[in-house]
Design an enzyme around this catalytic site. Structure first.
Site, PDB file in Angstrom:
ATOM      1  N   LYS A   1     -10.715  55.877  41.238  1.00 32.97           N
ATOM      2  CA  LYS A   1     -11.371  54.579  41.358  1.00 32.97           C
ATOM      3  C   LYS A   1     -12.853  54.676  41.039  1.00 32.97           C
ATOM      4  CE  LYS A   1      -8.075  52.401  44.470  1.00 32.97           C
ATOM      5  NZ  LYS A   1      -7.004  53.345  44.172  1.00 32.97           N
TER       6      LYS A   1
ATOM      7  N   GLU B   1     -17.354  50.472  49.153  1.00 27.60           N
ATOM      8  CA  GLU B   1     -17.907  49.340  48.420  1.00 27.60           C
ATOM      9  C   GLU B   1     -17.968  48.102  49.307  1.00 27.60           C
ATOM     10  OE1 GLU B   1     -15.303  49.249  45.066  1.00 27.60           O
ATOM     11  OE2 GLU B   1     -13.780  48.043  46.059  1.00 27.60           O
TER      12      GLU B   1
ATOM     13  N   ARG C   1       1.042  51.945  35.916  1.00 23.42           N
ATOM     14  CA  ARG C   1       2.495  51.984  36.098  1.00 23.42           C
ATOM     15  C   ARG C   1       3.015  50.558  36.131  1.00 23.42           C
ATOM     16  NH1 ARG C   1       2.498  50.192  41.330  1.00 23.42           N
ATOM     17  NH2 ARG C   1       0.825  50.928  42.686  1.00 23.42           N
TER      18      ARG C   1
END
Length: 805
Positions: free
Chosen positions: A197, A281, A374
């Site tokens: 990420k 975050e 995916r």
């Protein structure tokens, strides 16, 4: 059985894995097995399974379908052949989903399974199945070496990873490539880039895709991360760098919570993904979760299949999804798709992927959150509005073929919902449940795959962006109900894997119609044996705010009181039918027609037979109830029910069992056919008035209503049970079958009320159990790594004397 080394099996293994084709002009999209509803459509046969067959293969046509407006004309073109045999490195409903498409295309399938999945549905559906180890996923479904070995033994040419497990594991993709086996997914480089990420956000920033403010670096020192959290300003979100599915994610509202939340997130991330790194975050207060389905081929083609809204979540995991996302302007929809395609192109993506965005309801700005490399759990809603089979697209792309459609040819018709059916208890903080599916009755599906909608597609204005679809909600579509499930009645829902039982998918003309269909289908969905979220989903689908599409990720806590209203007192009709079920069930079956069998309701003295059935609601604090059943001549009954609010008598009730779970009766002149399912208590556990799940339960389904009742054990049975379960205020019991992750106390330790004492894991979800009272630990009944059953006493705390006073 393993495939022998016949000439055919050797040839299968020697087939070329990926055929690099020259780049095709995307103005003429490759034709797929695309079934049009129109009489002028092309009907494609299943693609051949070998190069020799492919050379002579020609489709039977009824004329070519020309799409109107900006839609490209579908023309046959040279294809690389699809695979002869694929292995599905997964389990449950996604394995079944992939097998269905493979069968449609004439592709053989290989299943892998753990010891506890030996009789699972995906094992039954596959052409071959191989056991790869014991129940823990680390010893079975995550074992790359075992899966590659099965590929060799079976002759599988490609592996579909499903989602979860190894689906986003770059090492797995690389190992398969080294073995000459195709990974039906993106290249390992894209998995690495988007799997982190932190790295992915840096890549997105460079590609001018907006990202959420936060710390995405490599420094994992807890004090440093807490400093970054303070800099960003609370609330913040701790998120596993290599995570997904809500695992390794915690919302932190203050500095005092940070360290505990960080430890928990890292521990969960390490177990789920093998990496404990996290990022921190800003947590957006009123966000929506909007994601875009992208698809790319090996020839440079990349398209958006439009967006989905997955905002309503619990434990940071989705439970209901819809497509398209409601309330978006055409400009915003086009911008989302354009940014998602830019994100995919930035990492040279191939295959199916989902670019997830956080949409701020207050500012109407969106930020890149992550890319899932995916197929997503919620892909069926995209299939419904586009009329496509995304697994079929995956197989085409993995074989080296071009995308079947250009961006301008991808329709967006109607509205679709997907509801995830989970084994969990929403009224107990959505804790997962496990056990046997004693009874399963589902709505009848109308389709297995998404029907084509291309005939209803509308062209966008010529001046608009290629990412601007015209959403057609005016056509009278045939309502569609799909059911993606991986378990049948009698199956065991264990503690080792995700608790999802099935996915219920509906498609209608617009959001209003689709939501009405969803509510109706949920009313027909009945499960006994494990707690489920079906009733909660039905309440959610009927919630006024949800109907108005006022969705956000905090929807459940915001509307908690409406979504979890007080459980009403059972109706007199439900109590009467439960009591009649018990009486009729316990009445001995007659082998011969004799005076003794036909007069079963009479005693030898000629008195009428009467029985009082004690009943209580599942909540232990509920007032006891009863039903007085008196048998009358002619097979009739008088039934008097008593509750805290009053009593009611039904006179002359005709009732009989038409099946082991069906009571047909006439109450106050109304003929009813009611499903009543008995759930026996767990074997080997003493009866207890303090634990309703340790007694027989009756589940009464009357139309859309479900009433769960408890038949309290008789006093003599309770006396035998004694105090085995422990009823002290300080006793802490397992709320569900679980694995003990950590025991934080020992005998003699002093604890405060609310202090964490035991950490459990069930179905990939951690649960922290806290001391119910302040005092001293008197007993510890579990150890790290131990499997504990529901109701087992784990820790007993002797409460402080002053607290008792």
């Amino acid at each position: 059985m393993p495939l022998s080394n016949t000439s055919r099996s050797i040839a299968n293994r020697a087939l070329p894995r990926i055929h690099r084709l020259r780049k095709l002009a995307h103005s003429t999209p490759t034709a797929l097995q695309h079934r049009q509803l129109s009489s002028s459509s092309t009907q494609w046969e299943p693609l051949p399974s070998s190069s020799a067959q492919f050379a002579s293969f020609r489709p039977h046509t009824r004329g070519l379908a020309t799409l109107t407006g900006s839609f490209a004309t579908a023309q046959p073109s040279t294809h690389s052949p699809l695979f002869d045999k694929i292995l599905i490195a997964n389990r449950g409903e996604i394995a079944c989903r992939v097998i269905r498409t493979a069968k449609k295309l004439g592709i053989k399938t290989v299943a892998v399974y753990s010891d506890v999945d030996a009789s699972s549905l995906h094992v039954q559906l596959a052409d071959e199945a191989y056991c790869i180890g014991p129940a823990p996923s680390s010893e079975s479904y995550l074992r790359i070496d075992k899966i590659i070995d099965v590929c060799r033994r079976s002759g599988a040419q490609a592996v579909h990873p499903g989602y979860g497990f190894l689906s986003e594991n770059a090492e797995f993709a690389e190992r398969l490539a080294g073995e000459g086996i195709v990974f039906i997914g993106p290249p390992a480089s894209a998995i690495v880039s988007m799997g982190s990420k932190s790295a992915s956000k840096n890549i997105m920033s460079a590609a001018n895709v907006p990202v959420v403010p936060g710390y995405h670096g490599s420094n994992q020192d807890p004090d440093f991360l807490q400093q970054e959290a303070s800099r960003i300003a609370y609330p913040v979100l701790i998120k596993a760098v290599h995570g997904g599915g809500g695992k390794g994610m915690r919302i932190v509202h203050s500095a005092s919570e940070f360290h505990d939340a960080l430890e928990s997130a890292q521990r969960e991330a390490r177990k789920s993904f093998g990496n404990a790194d996290v990022l921190v975050e800003k947590y957006i207060q009123r966000p929506r979760h909007v994601e875009v389905q992208v698809f790319a081929d090996q020839l440079g083609g990349c398209v958006s299949l439009w967006e989905r809204d997955c905002s309503v979540q619990r434990r940071n995991q989705k439970i209901i999804e819809e497509a398209p996302a409601p309330g978006l302007s055409s400009e915003l929809r086009a911008d989302l798709s354009a940014k998602a395609v830019a994100a995919a192109r930035a990492v040279d993506y191939v295959g199916a992927g989902t670019v997830e965005f956080i949409f701020d309801n207050d500012t109407e700005k969106f930020y890149f959150m992550e890319m899932n490399t995916r197929l997503q759990v919620e892909h069926p809603v995209t299939e419904m509005i586009t009329g496509l089979d995304l697994v079929e697209w995956q197989l085409q792309v993995a074989a080296g073929n071009a995308l079947p459609l250009d961006q301008s040819a991808i329709p967006l018709v109607g509205h679709a919902f997907e509801a995830r059916i989970y084994a969990e208890n929403p009224r107990n903080n959505f804790l997962p449940d496990s056990g046997q599916l004693l009874y399963l009755s589902t709505p009848t599906p109308t389709h297995t795959f998404a029907p084509s909608v291309s005939g209803y597609a509308q062209a966008a204005p010529s001046c608009s962006s290629e990412f601007t679809p015209v959403v057609n909600t005016s056509v009278a579509l045939e309502p569609v109900v799909r059911l993606e499930q991986g378990f049948e009645q009698g199956a065991q829902i264990g503690v080792f894997y995700d608790p999802m039982i099935a996915k219920l998918v509906v498609h209608g003309r617009d959001r209003t119609e689709a939501l009405r269909m969803l509510r109706g289908a949920l009313e027909e969905y009945r499960v006994v044996g494990v707690a489920t979220n079906i009733e909660f989903l039905r309440t959610l689908a009927g919630n006024d705010a949800f109907i108005r599409a006022e969705v956000e990720t905090g929807f459940i806590p915001k509307h908690f009181e409406e979504l979890f209203p007080p459980i009403p007192e059972p109706s007199h009709e439900a109590l009467a039918q439960a009591a009649l079920y018990v009486v009729l069930r316990d009445q001995p079956a007659a082998a011969l027609s004799t005076p003794w069998s036909t007069l079963a309701s009479r005693r030898f003295g000629g008195d009428l037979c009467e029985r009082i059935v004690a009943i209580q609601s599942e909540g232990t604090s509920a007032s006891p109830m009863s039903a007085h059943v008196k048998s009358l001549p002619g097979g009739l009954f008088d039934v008097t029910t008593r509750t805290a609010s009053g009593e009611h008598t039904f006179h002359g009730v005709a009732a009989h069992l038409t099946s082991p779970t069906t009571v047909t009766s006439t109450l106050d002149g109304v003929r009813l056919r009611t499903t009543v399912v008995s759930q026996p208590p767990p074997p080997g556990v003493p009866a207890s008035v303090s634990a309703p799940n340790m007694a027989e339960r009756l589940h009464v389904f009357d139309g859309a209503h479900r009433t769960s009742l408890v038949l309290p054990p008789p006093s003599w049975l309770l006396s035998l049970g004694g105090d085995v379960l422990g009823v002290g205020k300080g006793a802490l019991r397992a709320p569900m079958p679980s694995v003990v992750v950590e025991v934080r106390v020992k005998v003699g330790d002093r604890v405060e009320a609310g202090q964490p004492v035991v950490v459990l894991e069930s179905m990939k979800t951690e649960t922290v159990l806290r001391a119910p009272v302040a005092g001293v630990v008197r007993a510890v009944g579990c150890a790290k790594g131990e499997m504990v059953e529901e109701g087992r006493e784990l820790v007993d705390v002797e409460e402080d004397a002053e607290a008792k006073a």
